[in-house]
Design a protein around this motif. Structure first.
Motif, PDB file in Angstrom:
ATOM      1  N   PHE A  42     -18.357  10.565  10.091  1.00 15.85           N
ATOM      2  CA  PHE A  42     -17.095  11.123  10.580  1.00 15.85           C
ATOM      3  C   PHE A  42     -16.603  12.182   9.598  1.00 15.85           C
ATOM      4  CE2 PHE A  42     -17.340   6.869  12.337  1.00 15.85           C
ATOM      5  CZ  PHE A  42     -16.966   7.059  13.663  1.00 15.85           C
ATOM      6  N   PRO A  43     -15.676  13.017  10.015  1.00 19.37           N
ATOM      7  CA  PRO A  43     -15.062  13.918   9.030  1.00 19.37           C
ATOM      8  C   PRO A  43     -14.351  13.074   7.961  1.00 19.37           C
ATOM      9  CG  PRO A  43     -14.493  14.586  11.264  1.00 19.37           C
ATOM     10  CD  PRO A  43     -15.178  13.259  11.365  1.00 19.37           C
ATOM     11  N   PRO A  44     -14.363  13.525   6.702  1.00 18.03           N
ATOM     12  CA  PRO A  44     -13.696  12.745   5.648  1.00 18.03           C
ATOM     13  C   PRO A  44     -12.220  12.557   5.979  1.00 18.03           C
ATOM     14  CG  PRO A  44     -14.859  14.639   4.722  1.00 18.03           C
ATOM     15  CD  PRO A  44     -14.942  14.759   6.206  1.00 18.03           C
ATOM     16  N   LEU A  45     -11.758  11.325   5.902  1.00 14.65           N
ATOM     17  CA  LEU A  45     -10.359  11.004   6.204  1.00 14.65           C
ATOM     18  C   LEU A  45      -9.571  10.982   4.903  1.00 14.65           C
ATOM     19  CD1 LEU A  45      -8.085  10.063   8.073  1.00 14.65           C
ATOM     20  CD2 LEU A  45      -8.894   7.724   7.731  1.00 14.65           C
ATOM     21  N   SER A  46      -8.597  11.868   4.788  1.00 17.71           N
ATOM     22  CA  SER A  46      -7.712  11.891   3.625  1.00 17.71           C
ATOM     23  C   SER A  46      -6.422  11.200   4.022  1.00 17.71           C
ATOM     24  CB  SER A  46      -7.435  13.332   3.187  1.00 17.71           C
ATOM     25  OG  SER A  46      -6.582  13.327   2.065  1.00 17.71           O
ATOM     26  N   LEU A  47      -6.200  10.011   3.461  1.00 18.48           N
ATOM     27  CA  LEU A  47      -4.997   9.257   3.796  1.00 18.48           C
ATOM     28  C   LEU A  47      -3.748  10.003   3.352  1.00 18.48           C
ATOM     29  CD1 LEU A  47      -6.037   5.653   2.669  1.00 18.48           C
ATOM     30  CD2 LEU A  47      -5.975   6.560   4.995  1.00 18.48           C
ATOM     31  N   ASP A  48      -2.704   9.937   4.171  1.00 21.99           N
ATOM     32  CA  ASP A  48      -1.408  10.479   3.777  1.00 21.99           C
ATOM     33  C   ASP A  48      -0.856   9.648   2.636  1.00 21.99           C
ATOM     34  OD1 ASP A  48      -1.443  12.442   5.737  1.00 21.99           O
ATOM     35  OD2 ASP A  48      -0.333  11.226   7.185  1.00 21.99           O
ATOM     36  N   GLN A  49      -0.001  10.273   1.835  1.00 22.92           N
ATOM     37  CA  GLN A  49       0.636   9.562   0.726  1.00 22.92           C
ATOM     38  C   GLN A  49       1.413   8.369   1.266  1.00 22.92           C
ATOM     39  OE1 GLN A  49       0.183  10.512  -2.535  1.00 22.92           O
ATOM     40  NE2 GLN A  49       1.201   8.625  -3.072  1.00 22.92           N
ATOM     41  N   VAL A  50       1.348   7.241   0.575  1.00 22.03           N
ATOM     42  CA  VAL A  50       2.069   6.032   0.975  1.00 22.03           C
ATOM     43  C   VAL A  50       3.370   5.968   0.178  1.00 22.03           C
ATOM     44  CG1 VAL A  50       2.012   3.512   1.011  1.00 22.03           C
ATOM     45  CG2 VAL A  50      -0.057   4.808   1.534  1.00 22.03           C
ATOM     46  N   ASP A  51       4.473   5.712   0.867  1.00 23.51           N
ATOM     47  CA  ASP A  51       5.771   5.542   0.209  1.00 23.51           C
ATOM     48  C   ASP A  51       5.902   4.069  -0.173  1.00 23.51           C
ATOM     49  OD1 ASP A  51       8.393   5.421  -0.650  1.00 23.51           O
ATOM     50  OD2 ASP A  51       9.220   6.441   1.099  1.00 23.51           O
ATOM     51  N   PHE A  52       5.497   3.740  -1.401  1.00 25.55           N
ATOM     52  CA  PHE A  52       5.492   2.351  -1.838  1.00 25.55           C
ATOM     53  C   PHE A  52       6.904   1.800  -2.022  1.00 25.55           C
ATOM     54  CE2 PHE A  52       1.205   3.721  -3.023  1.00 25.55           C
ATOM     55  CZ  PHE A  52       0.471   2.734  -2.386  1.00 25.55           C
ATOM     56  N   VAL A  53       7.892   2.658  -2.271  1.00 25.64           N
ATOM     57  CA  VAL A  53       9.287   2.207  -2.363  1.00 25.64           C
ATOM     58  C   VAL A  53       9.753   1.719  -0.990  1.00 25.64           C
ATOM     59  CG1 VAL A  53      11.667   2.907  -2.832  1.00 25.64           C
ATOM     60  CG2 VAL A  53       9.816   3.704  -4.318  1.00 25.64           C
ATOM     61  N   ALA A  54       9.502   2.504   0.048  1.00 24.56           N
ATOM     62  CA  ALA A  54       9.888   2.109   1.402  1.00 24.56           C
ATOM     63  C   ALA A  54       9.146   0.845   1.830  1.00 24.56           C
ATOM     64  CB  ALA A  54       9.614   3.242   2.389  1.00 24.56           C
ATOM     65  N   LEU A  55       7.867   0.758   1.491  1.00 24.25           N
ATOM     66  CA  LEU A  55       7.077  -0.432   1.819  1.00 24.25           C
ATOM     67  C   LEU A  55       7.659  -1.662   1.137  1.00 24.25           C
ATOM     68  CD1 LEU A  55       4.511  -1.391   3.304  1.00 24.25           C
ATOM     69  CD2 LEU A  55       3.250  -0.921   1.206  1.00 24.25           C
ATOM     70  N   TYR A  56       8.054  -1.525  -0.123  1.00 21.47           N
ATOM     71  CA  TYR A  56       8.662  -2.637  -0.873  1.00 21.47           C
ATOM     72  C   TYR A  56       9.970  -3.071  -0.216  1.00 21.47           C
ATOM     73  CZ  TYR A  56      10.560  -5.331  -4.739  1.00 21.47           C
ATOM     74  OH  TYR A  56      11.092  -6.339  -5.503  1.00 21.47           O
ATOM     75  N   ARG A  57      10.794  -2.110   0.159  1.00 18.43           N
ATOM     76  CA  ARG A  57      12.083  -2.430   0.800  1.00 18.43           C
ATOM     77  C   ARG A  57      11.873  -3.109   2.153  1.00 18.43           C
ATOM     78  NH1 ARG A  57      14.962   3.228  -0.808  1.00 18.43           N
ATOM     79  NH2 ARG A  57      15.557   2.615  -2.921  1.00 18.43           N
ATOM     80  N   GLN A  58      10.883  -2.657   2.923  1.00 18.11           N
ATOM     81  CA  GLN A  58      10.581  -3.288   4.213  1.00 18.11           C
ATOM     82  C   GLN A  58      10.167  -4.741   4.015  1.00 18.11           C
ATOM     83  OE1 GLN A  58       7.520  -0.823   5.883  1.00 18.11           O
ATOM     84  NE2 GLN A  58       8.930   0.776   6.530  1.00 18.11           N
ATOM     85  N   ASN A  59       9.344  -4.995   2.996  1.00 15.87           N
ATOM     86  CA  ASN A  59       8.908  -6.367   2.728  1.00 15.87           C
ATOM     87  C   ASN A  59      10.067  -7.243   2.303  1.00 15.87           C
ATOM     88  OD1 ASN A  59       6.231  -6.022   3.438  1.00 15.87           O
ATOM     89  ND2 ASN A  59       5.605  -5.459   1.379  1.00 15.87           N
ATOM     90  N   LEU A  60      10.992  -6.713   1.496  1.00 19.83           N
ATOM     91  CA  LEU A  60      12.182  -7.473   1.101  1.00 19.83           C
ATOM     92  C   LEU A  60      13.034  -7.809   2.320  1.00 19.83           C
ATOM     93  CD1 LEU A  60      13.472  -5.802  -2.199  1.00 19.83           C
ATOM     94  CD2 LEU A  60      12.312  -7.990  -1.945  1.00 19.83           C
ATOM     95  N   ALA A  61      13.251  -6.829   3.202  1.00 20.30           N
ATOM     96  CA  ALA A  61      14.048  -7.053   4.402  1.00 20.30           C
ATOM     97  C   ALA A  61      13.384  -8.070   5.323  1.00 20.30           C
ATOM     98  CB  ALA A  61      14.272  -5.729   5.137  1.00 20.30           C
ATOM     99  N   ARG A  62      12.069  -7.974   5.458  1.00 21.21           N
ATOM    100  CA  ARG A  62      11.332  -8.926   6.309  1.00 21.21           C
ATOM    101  C   ARG A  62      11.453 -10.341   5.769  1.00 21.21           C
ATOM    102  NH1 ARG A  62       6.704 -11.101   5.567  1.00 21.21           N
ATOM    103  NH2 ARG A  62       6.049  -9.594   3.991  1.00 21.21           N
ATOM    104  N   ARG A  63      11.298 -10.495   4.448  1.00 17.51           N
ATOM    105  CA  ARG A  63      11.416 -11.830   3.836  1.00 17.51           C
ATOM    106  C   ARG A  63      12.818 -12.390   3.970  1.00 17.51           C
ATOM    107  NH1 ARG A  63       7.899 -11.343  -1.737  1.00 17.51           N
ATOM    108  NH2 ARG A  63       5.904 -11.078  -0.710  1.00 17.51           N
ATOM    109  N   ALA A  64      13.828 -11.535   3.805  1.00 18.28           N
ATOM    110  CA  ALA A  64      15.217 -11.989   3.955  1.00 18.28           C
ATOM    111  C   ALA A  64      15.474 -12.443   5.385  1.00 18.28           C
ATOM    112  CB  ALA A  64      16.181 -10.878   3.561  1.00 18.28           C
ATOM    113  N   ALA A  65      14.946 -11.715   6.359  1.00 21.04           N
ATOM    114  CA  ALA A  65      15.121 -12.101   7.767  1.00 21.04           C
ATOM    115  C   ALA A  65      14.404 -13.416   8.065  1.00 21.04           C
ATOM    116  CB  ALA A  65      14.603 -10.996   8.682  1.00 21.04           C
ATOM    117  N   GLU A  66      13.219 -13.600   7.495  1.00 23.04           N
ATOM    118  CA  GLU A  66      12.482 -14.850   7.692  1.00 23.04           C
ATOM    119  C   GLU A  66      13.226 -16.031   7.081  1.00 23.04           C
ATOM    120  OE1 GLU A  66       8.621 -14.181   6.013  1.00 23.04           O
ATOM    121  OE2 GLU A  66       7.947 -12.953   7.695  1.00 23.04           O
TER     122      GLU A  66
END
Length: 170
Positions: free
Chosen positions: A138-162
């Motif tokens: 396949f053509p080489p896939l260059s992943l987009d930059q990951v926003d690890f701050v947003a990912l961390y906040r989403q995980n905190l919100a998910r855990r709080a909701a659980e």
């Protein structure tokens, strides 16, 4: 006699500086890698127009040695054909880094491990995914930059909701 202050008086007058943060990558490695080339196995009829989905999860754990932590990044990359929804390829990559970290306050250690450490590992993950997709035909896939701050906040919100959902209501 000199007019210089005594050593004890000097430290009492100046506020103490927090210890400097020290971070060193001791090693990094692929824990697990799977590449499934469905296009070659089954083939696809008609035009191929790929749609890429990337899922990221993170984990960190203390190692037996003082100030050492293992941070695990898990990437699942799926490519499907827009036209018929057929799978083209799937990559599952678990990539780990061993870090020596000192000077981070205990209350800030978890976000540091889940944001800063994956940020340091990400360029290597991006390179592996690019090489694997290219080597898979396949053509080489260059992943987009990951926003690890947003990912961390989403995980905190998910855990709080659980946790809130798990609490009994009266």
């Amino acid at each position: 006699m000199t007019d210089t202050p005594e050593a004890g008086a000097e430290t009492a007058a100046q506020p103490q500086q927090p210890p400097a943060v020290k971070m060193q990558i001791l090693g990094q490695y692929i824990r697990d890698l799977s590449f499934e080339n469905v296009l070659m196995q089954k083939g696809v009829n008609g035009e191929v127009s790929p749609e890429i989905q990337v899922q990221v999860s993170l984990d960190a754990k203390k190692r037996p040695a003082d100030h050492q932590f293992e941070v695990i990044t898990k990437f699942t990359v799926t490519s499907k054909n827009k036209g018929d929804g057929a799978n083209l390829f799937m990559i599952e990559l678990d990539y780990s880094g061993i870090f020596h970290i000192e000077g981070v306050p205990e209350d800030q250690l978890h976000p540091f491990l889940m944001i800063e450490c994956p940020r340091m590992l990400f360029p290597f993950v991006r390179r592996i995914v690019s090489d694997v997709t290219r080597d898979g035909g396949f053509p080489p896939l260059s992943l987009d930059q990951v926003d690890f701050v947003a990912l961390y906040r989403q995980n905190l919100a998910r855990r709080a909701a659980e946790q809130q959902a798990a609490q009994p209501t009266n």
